[in-house]
Design a protein around this motif. Structure first.
Motif, short mmCIF file in Angstrom:
data_model
loop_
_atom_site.label_atom_id
_atom_site.label_comp_id
_atom_site.label_asym_id
_atom_site.label_seq_id
_atom_site.Cartn_x
_atom_site.Cartn_y
_atom_site.Cartn_z
N SER A 128 0.80 -1.14 0.03
CA SER A 128 0.02 -0.02 -0.13
C SER A 128 1.04 1.35 0.16
N ALA A 129 0.23 2.43 -0.48
CA ALA A 129 0.98 3.66 -0.35
C ALA A 129 1.72 3.79 1.00
N SER A 130 1.11 3.77 2.17
CA SER A 130 1.77 3.96 3.45
C SER A 130 3.02 3.16 3.66
N ASP A 131 2.53 1.73 3.45
CA ASP A 131 3.96 0.88 3.58
C ASP A 131 4.99 0.89 2.79
N GLY A 132 4.83 1.55 1.46
CA GLY A 132 5.65 1.72 0.41
C GLY A 132 6.68 2.90 1.01
N ARG A 133 6.41 3.79 1.89
CA ARG A 133 7.34 4.90 2.52
C ARG A 133 8.38 3.97 3.32
N ASP A 134 8.22 2.63 3.73
CA ASP A 134 9.31 2.04 4.56
C ASP A 134 10.73 2.21 3.78
N SER A 135 11.67 2.33 4.64
CA SER A 135 12.89 2.16 4.02
C SER A 135 13.52 1.12 3.57
N ARG A 136 12.82 -0.09 3.49
CA ARG A 136 13.40 -1.43 2.96
C ARG A 136 13.16 -1.47 1.41
N PHE A 137 12.15 -0.60 1.01
CA PHE A 137 11.70 -0.67 -0.34
C PHE A 137 12.48 0.56 -1.18
N ALA A 138 13.54 1.12 -0.67
CA ALA A 138 14.20 2.18 -1.22
C ALA A 138 15.32 1.78 -2.31
N ALA A 139 15.53 0.61 -2.65
CA ALA A 139 16.57 0.19 -3.55
C ALA A 139 15.95 -0.81 -4.50
N ARG A 140 14.82 -1.12 -4.43
CA ARG A 140 14.49 -2.09 -5.45
C ARG A 140 13.09 -1.91 -6.22
N ASP A 141 12.74 -2.78 -7.04
CA ASP A 141 11.43 -2.53 -7.87
C ASP A 141 10.52 -3.20 -6.89
N PHE A 142 9.14 -2.41 -7.03
CA PHE A 142 8.16 -3.08 -6.21
C PHE A 142 6.80 -2.69 -6.97
N ILE A 143 5.81 -2.94 -6.54
CA ILE A 143 4.37 -2.39 -6.84
C ILE A 143 3.79 -1.87 -5.52
N ARG A 170 11.52 3.16 -6.11
CA ARG A 170 11.18 4.47 -5.41
C ARG A 170 12.51 5.55 -5.66
N ARG A 171 11.99 6.75 -5.61
CA ARG A 171 12.73 7.78 -5.83
C ARG A 171 12.07 9.12 -4.68
N GLY A 172 13.09 10.05 -4.80
CA GLY A 172 12.70 11.12 -3.99
C GLY A 172 13.09 11.18 -2.46
N ALA A 173 12.77 12.04 -1.60
CA ALA A 173 13.23 12.12 -0.18
C ALA A 173 12.46 11.17 0.48
N ALA A 174 13.01 10.85 1.74
CA ALA A 174 12.35 9.91 2.66
C ALA A 174 10.89 10.16 2.98
N ASP A 175 10.69 11.48 3.15
CA ASP A 175 9.28 12.05 3.50
C ASP A 175 8.63 12.18 2.23
N ARG A 176 9.15 12.26 0.99
CA ARG A 176 8.36 12.51 0.04
C ARG A 176 8.42 11.53 -1.19
N PRO A 177 8.22 10.38 -1.13
CA PRO A 177 8.77 9.11 -1.99
C PRO A 177 7.62 9.23 -3.17
N TYR A 178 8.31 8.80 -4.28
CA TYR A 178 7.50 8.59 -5.57
C TYR A 178 8.30 7.47 -6.43
N ILE A 179 7.23 7.05 -7.08
CA ILE A 179 7.78 6.09 -8.29
C ILE A 179 7.37 7.00 -9.59
N ALA A 180 8.24 7.01 -10.63
CA ALA A 180 8.16 7.23 -12.02
C ALA A 180 7.96 6.05 -12.85
N PRO A 181 6.71 5.89 -13.38
CA PRO A 181 6.67 4.60 -14.26
C PRO A 181 7.62 4.79 -15.70
N ARG A 182 8.28 3.69 -16.10
CA ARG A 182 9.12 3.68 -17.25
C ARG A 182 8.29 3.70 -18.60
N ASP A 183 6.94 3.24 -18.36
CA ASP A 183 6.27 2.78 -19.65
C ASP A 183 4.80 3.16 -19.14
#
Length: 276
Positions: free
Chosen positions: A172-187, A246-259
């Motif tokens: 979920s959006a709230s869980d996606g802010r967790d630091s463990r998702f900072a360096a890999r692909d996820f949905i 995931r990109r952006g700062a820890a308090d403002r994370p976002y994903i930019a889809p490649r396609d």
């Protein structure tokens, strides 16, 4: 092939939801052609109680329906051979990207079980694989539908990845802010609550979730015209799922889809074909 259909009330239903119904209602294709014309052809459920293959939807489609054919790459050197595969559905393999043509290089619709092909691989259930957990192919829209319903399978395999627990791949959006998702692909998925224009070139930021736990989806300027919504605020109220890093700062994370195929919405949004 389609993973989601509509009932008479226009409610999207996955095959997992239909399996739970005592009586299968009339079902209709949820797809549309490149001009936005709804398909709405009658769909039926096949193999609903089979022990040999997974249940699925089948039916006709109008020309160009985006639910009519999903990518099925031919594999060379398999003429005349059958390949045993597992029949379980313990996990899903996520499929993203543009749909492939409905015909093979010789003009035949594929798969064609009555005419032997020169490059098409044919799969059959076999006893040597019956004890293994199978992997069902699912498009991103089906993953979003299951996430909303709380019906994700135990494991998920992202494109180019290995099977992982669904809790580590679809969050979920709230869980996606967790630091463990900072360096890999996820949905990441959630309801679009706010939209903002970013920069002067026309990029759009969609914010998922509530004010304190928002996660952003950045639609780049070159992809925004492919989504057939005239105004950005028309995204608000829809659920979205996006695949990426995931990109952006820890308090403002976002994903930019490649396609454009790496993000999906419910209710669905027509995706225009790319300009030549």
């Amino acid at each position: 092939m389609t993973d989601v259909v509509l009932d008479d009330d226009g409610v999207a239903r996955s095959i997992e939801e239909v399996r739970e119904l005592r009586v299968v209602p009339p079902l209709w294709c949820a797809g549309q052609d490149p001009n936005g014309q709804p398909c709405r052809q009658r769909m039926r459920v096949k193999a609903l109680h089979s022990t040999l293959k997974s249940p699925h939807f089948a039916g006709g489609h109008i020309g160009g329906c985006d639910h009519g054919s999903h990518r099925s790459e031919d594999r060379p050197g398999d003429v005349g051979h059958l390949h045993p595969v597992a029949t379980g559905t313990a996990g899903w393999r996520v499929v993203v990207g543009e749909d492939a043509p409905t015909t093979g290089p010789d003009g035949r619709r594929r798969p064609d079980d009555q005419v032997a092909g020169t490059t098409t691989r044919r799969y059959v259930p076999g006893p040597t694989t019956a004890g293994n957990a199978g992997t069902g192919r699912r498009h991103l829209e089906s993953v979003l539908q299951a996430a909303i319903a709380g019906a994700l399978p135990p494991t998920m395999t992202l494109p180019g990845g290995q099977p992982l627990p669904a809790s580590e791949t679809v969050v979920s959006a709230s869980d996606g802010r967790d630091s463990r998702f900072a360096a890999r692909d996820f949905i990441v998925w959630g309801a679009v609550t706010v939209t903002r224009r970013v920069g002067s070139e026309g990029a759009t930021m969609l914010l998922l979730g509530d004010r304190a736990q928002r996660f952003g989806v950045l639609i780049p300027a070159d992809l925004r015209p492919r989504f057939a919504l005239a105004r950005d605020d028309e995204f608000v109220g829809r659920h979205a799922a996006v695949l990426g890093s995931r990109r952006g700062a820890a308090d403002r994370p976002y994903i930019a889809p490649r396609d454009a195929g790496h993000v999906t919405f419910l209710p669905s949004v027509q995706v225009r074909p790319p300009k030549p």
